[in-house]
Design a protein around this motif. Structure first.
Motif, PDB file in Angstrom:
ATOM      1  N   LEU A 163      -3.698-142.124-102.667  1.00 25.14           N
ATOM      2  CA  LEU A 163      -2.785-143.264-102.552  1.00 25.14           C
ATOM      3  C   LEU A 163      -1.916-143.213-101.297  1.00 25.14           C
ATOM      4  CD1 LEU A 163      -1.671-143.807-106.236  1.00 25.14           C
ATOM      5  CD2 LEU A 163      -3.322-145.109-104.893  1.00 25.14           C
ATOM      6  N   TYR A 164      -1.693-142.024-100.725  1.00 20.64           N
ATOM      7  CA  TYR A 164      -0.886-141.977 -99.506  1.00 20.64           C
ATOM      8  C   TYR A 164      -1.569-142.694 -98.349  1.00 20.64           C
ATOM      9  CZ  TYR A 164      -3.818-138.083 -97.928  1.00 20.64           C
ATOM     10  OH  TYR A 164      -4.864-137.306 -97.548  1.00 20.64           O
ATOM     11  N   ASN A 165      -2.875-142.927 -98.447  1.00 16.83           N
ATOM     12  CA  ASN A 165      -3.579-143.673 -97.404  1.00 16.83           C
ATOM     13  C   ASN A 165      -3.143-145.136 -97.345  1.00 16.83           C
ATOM     14  OD1 ASN A 165      -5.334-141.730 -96.161  1.00 16.83           O
ATOM     15  ND2 ASN A 165      -6.383-141.636 -98.133  1.00 16.83           N
ATOM     16  N   LEU A 166      -2.514-145.622 -98.414  1.00 14.18           N
ATOM     17  CA  LEU A 166      -2.023-147.003 -98.411  1.00 14.18           C
ATOM     18  C   LEU A 166      -0.931-147.186 -97.361  1.00 14.18           C
ATOM     19  CD1 LEU A 166      -1.890-147.700-102.244  1.00 14.18           C
ATOM     20  CD2 LEU A 166      -3.691-148.306-100.620  1.00 14.18           C
ATOM     21  N   MET A 167      -0.271-146.101 -97.000  1.00 13.44           N
ATOM     22  CA  MET A 167       0.753-146.154 -95.963  1.00 13.44           C
ATOM     23  C   MET A 167       0.160-146.660 -94.644  1.00 13.44           C
ATOM     24  SD  MET A 167       2.781-142.909 -94.347  1.00 13.44           S
ATOM     25  CE  MET A 167       1.242-142.101 -94.030  1.00 13.44           C
ATOM     26  N   PHE A 168      -1.124-146.343 -94.398  1.00 19.28           N
ATOM     27  CA  PHE A 168      -1.751-146.782 -93.163  1.00 19.28           C
ATOM     28  C   PHE A 168      -1.857-148.304 -93.092  1.00 19.28           C
ATOM     29  CE2 PHE A 168      -3.587-142.412 -93.345  1.00 19.28           C
ATOM     30  CZ  PHE A 168      -2.890-141.934 -92.248  1.00 19.28           C
ATOM     31  N   GLY A 169      -1.922-148.963 -94.242  1.00 22.41           N
ATOM     32  CA  GLY A 169      -1.914-150.426 -94.246  1.00 22.41           C
ATOM     33  C   GLY A 169      -0.647-150.960 -93.606  1.00 22.41           C
ATOM     34  N   LEU A 170       0.481-150.341 -93.922  1.00 20.64           N
ATOM     35  CA  LEU A 170       1.760-150.723 -93.312  1.00 20.64           C
ATOM     36  C   LEU A 170       1.761-150.404 -91.819  1.00 20.64           C
ATOM     37  CD1 LEU A 170       4.646-151.765 -93.603  1.00 20.64           C
ATOM     38  CD2 LEU A 170       5.335-149.434 -94.173  1.00 20.64           C
ATOM     39  N   ILE A 171       1.209-149.244 -91.456  1.00 19.68           N
ATOM     40  CA  ILE A 171       1.131-148.871 -90.040  1.00 19.68           C
ATOM     41  C   ILE A 171       0.280-149.881 -89.274  1.00 19.68           C
ATOM     42  CG2 ILE A 171       0.230-147.127 -88.444  1.00 19.68           C
ATOM     43  CD1 ILE A 171       1.071-145.027 -90.591  1.00 19.68           C
ATOM     44  N   TYR A 172      -0.851-150.292 -89.856  1.00 13.00           N
ATOM     45  CA  TYR A 172      -1.703-151.269 -89.173  1.00 13.00           C
ATOM     46  C   TYR A 172      -1.002-152.614 -89.032  1.00 13.00           C
ATOM     47  CZ  TYR A 172      -5.329-147.811 -89.890  1.00 13.00           C
ATOM     48  OH  TYR A 172      -6.056-146.660 -89.890  1.00 13.00           O
ATOM     49  N   LEU A 173      -0.199-152.987 -90.022  1.00 15.60           N
ATOM     50  CA  LEU A 173       0.568-154.233 -89.927  1.00 15.60           C
ATOM     51  C   LEU A 173       1.548-154.162 -88.760  1.00 15.60           C
ATOM     52  CD1 LEU A 173       1.279-156.999 -91.161  1.00 15.60           C
ATOM     53  CD2 LEU A 173       2.952-155.811 -92.572  1.00 15.60           C
ATOM     54  N   ILE A 174       2.196-153.025 -88.599  1.00 12.84           N
ATOM     55  CA  ILE A 174       3.148-152.851 -87.492  1.00 12.84           C
ATOM     56  C   ILE A 174       2.419-152.896 -86.147  1.00 12.84           C
ATOM     57  CG2 ILE A 174       4.725-151.194 -86.411  1.00 12.84           C
ATOM     58  CD1 ILE A 174       5.433-150.322 -89.342  1.00 12.84           C
ATOM     59  N   ILE A 175       1.270-152.225 -86.061  1.00 16.17           N
ATOM     60  CA  ILE A 175       0.513-152.218 -84.806  1.00 16.17           C
ATOM     61  C   ILE A 175      -0.017-153.612 -84.489  1.00 16.17           C
ATOM     62  CG2 ILE A 175      -1.534-151.285 -83.653  1.00 16.17           C
ATOM     63  CD1 ILE A 175      -0.984-148.659 -85.191  1.00 16.17           C
ATOM     64  N   GLU A 176      -0.412-154.370 -85.521  1.00 16.15           N
ATOM     65  CA  GLU A 176      -0.817-155.762 -85.305  1.00 16.15           C
ATOM     66  C   GLU A 176       0.339-156.576 -84.745  1.00 16.15           C
ATOM     67  OE1 GLU A 176      -4.244-157.025 -88.457  1.00 16.15           O
ATOM     68  OE2 GLU A 176      -2.182-157.047 -89.153  1.00 16.15           O
ATOM     69  N   ALA A 177       1.534-156.312 -85.249  1.00  8.68           N
ATOM     70  CA  ALA A 177       2.708-157.024 -84.723  1.00  8.68           C
ATOM     71  C   ALA A 177       2.918-156.695 -83.253  1.00  8.68           C
ATOM     72  CB  ALA A 177       3.951-156.665 -85.536  1.00  8.68           C
ATOM     73  N   PHE A 178       2.659-155.437 -82.843  1.00 10.70           N
ATOM     74  CA  PHE A 178       2.721-155.088 -81.425  1.00 10.70           C
ATOM     75  C   PHE A 178       1.701-155.883 -80.628  1.00 10.70           C
ATOM     76  CE2 PHE A 178       4.446-150.581 -82.345  1.00 10.70           C
ATOM     77  CZ  PHE A 178       5.744-151.067 -82.338  1.00 10.70           C
ATOM     78  N   GLY A 179       0.495-156.035 -81.183  1.00 14.71           N
ATOM     79  CA  GLY A 179      -0.522-156.839 -80.521  1.00 14.71           C
ATOM     80  C   GLY A 179      -0.113-158.292 -80.417  1.00 14.71           C
ATOM     81  N   LEU A 180       0.608-158.759 -81.423  1.00 14.78           N
ATOM     82  CA  LEU A 180       1.094-160.135 -81.426  1.00 14.78           C
ATOM     83  C   LEU A 180       2.159-160.346 -80.369  1.00 14.78           C
ATOM     84  CD1 LEU A 180       0.534-162.629 -83.170  1.00 14.78           C
ATOM     85  CD2 LEU A 180       2.481-162.009 -84.546  1.00 14.78           C
ATOM     86  N   MET A 181       2.955-159.302 -80.104  1.00  9.76           N
ATOM     87  CA  MET A 181       3.978-159.396 -79.077  1.00  9.76           C
ATOM     88  C   MET A 181       3.388-159.391 -77.678  1.00  9.76           C
ATOM     89  SD  MET A 181       7.153-157.122 -80.170  1.00  9.76           S
ATOM     90  CE  MET A 181       6.805-155.943 -81.404  1.00  9.76           C
ATOM     91  N   ASN A 182       2.140-158.940 -77.569  1.00 11.94           N
ATOM     92  CA  ASN A 182       1.404-158.881 -76.303  1.00 11.94           C
ATOM     93  C   ASN A 182       2.139-158.030 -75.295  1.00 11.94           C
ATOM     94  OD1 ASN A 182      -0.670-159.340 -74.606  1.00 11.94           O
ATOM     95  ND2 ASN A 182      -0.288-161.490 -74.311  1.00 11.94           N
ATOM     96  N   LYS A 183       2.668-158.594 -74.241  1.00 10.67           N
ATOM     97  CA  LYS A 183       3.312-157.804 -73.193  1.00 10.67           C
ATOM     98  C   LYS A 183       4.835-157.770 -73.324  1.00 10.67           C
ATOM     99  CE  LYS A 183      -0.450-158.508 -70.097  1.00 10.67           C
ATOM    100  NZ  LYS A 183      -1.109-159.438 -69.291  1.00 10.67           N
ATOM    101  N   ASN A 184       5.343-158.262 -74.454  1.00  5.23           N
ATOM    102  CA  ASN A 184       6.794-158.298 -74.657  1.00  5.23           C
ATOM    103  C   ASN A 184       7.278-157.186 -75.582  1.00  5.23           C
ATOM    104  OD1 ASN A 184       7.041-160.626 -73.102  1.00  5.23           O
ATOM    105  ND2 ASN A 184       6.465-161.916 -74.841  1.00  5.23           N
ATOM    106  N   ILE A 185       6.542-156.098 -75.660  1.00  6.40           N
ATOM    107  CA  ILE A 185       6.903-155.006 -76.574  1.00  6.40           C
ATOM    108  C   ILE A 185       8.246-154.402 -76.196  1.00  6.40           C
ATOM    109  CG2 ILE A 185       6.265-152.674 -77.312  1.00  6.40           C
ATOM    110  CD1 ILE A 185       3.367-153.536 -77.216  1.00  6.40           C
ATOM    111  N   TYR A 186       8.510-154.248 -74.931  1.00  2.19           N
ATOM    112  CA  TYR A 186       9.734-153.569 -74.485  1.00  2.19           C
ATOM    113  C   TYR A 186      10.912-154.506 -74.295  1.00  2.19           C
ATOM    114  CZ  TYR A 186       6.548-149.729 -73.810  1.00  2.19           C
ATOM    115  OH  TYR A 186       5.622-148.754 -74.013  1.00  2.19           O
ATOM    116  N   ARG A 187      10.776-155.755 -74.639  1.00  7.98           N
ATOM    117  CA  ARG A 187      11.883-156.707 -74.445  1.00  7.98           C
ATOM    118  C   ARG A 187      12.599-156.967 -75.730  1.00  7.98           C
ATOM    119  NH1 ARG A 187       8.911-160.809 -70.364  1.00  7.98           N
ATOM    120  NH2 ARG A 187       8.608-159.270 -68.781  1.00  7.98           N
TER     121      ARG A 187
END
Length: 128
Positions: free
Chosen positions: A104-128
């Motif tokens: 069940l601890y692998n479910l945590m990776f679902g949250l991690i992937y959601l966060i990384i997808e959000a970084f992809g959604l931000m595109n080049k504005n990650i540091y702003r």
């Protein structure tokens, strides 16, 4: 390998599905689901698989590949101008795939992937 990919792309139902602009998200999600199960097909004794392959090599490689896929999915959502709820597809599918076989601890990776997808959604504005 390219010939196999071309044969798969020419299957009528695959060709029809690929006309939808959101299909790359589905294909990437399917790939994320399949990766952990591919590692099980190695038929390495469970002690070695858990100790060496799964915990060290496989987990790192799968996590890196899945993270790249999650970032790419976020970029695709942005480029294709899809609704934000598409961000939930990959983490939900991943978590559902983890339930039957993995801890069940692998479910945590679902949250991690959601966060990384959000970084992809931000595109080049990650540091702003």
């Amino acid at each position: 390998m390219k010939k196999i990919g071309d044969k798969i792309k020419n299957i009528p139902i695959i060709r029809k599905l690929n006309t939808y602009r959101w299909m790359p998200l589905v294909w990437w999600s399917i790939l994320v689901v399949i990766l952990p199960y591919v590692s099980s097909l190695l038929h390495v004794p469970i002690v070695w698989r858990e100790g060496l392959l799964f915990m060290i090599i496989d987990s790192i490689i799968v996590m890196i590949i899945d993270s790249i896929i999650a970032y790419h999915v976020g970029n695709l959502i942005l480029k294709l101008k899809l609704k934000r709820w598409w961000l939930l597809l990959l983490p939900i599918v991943f978590c559902l795939a983890m339930l039957p076989k993995f801890a069940l601890y692998n479910l945590m990776f679902g949250l991690i992937y959601l966060i990384i997808e959000a970084f992809g959604l931000m595109n080049k504005n990650i540091y702003r």
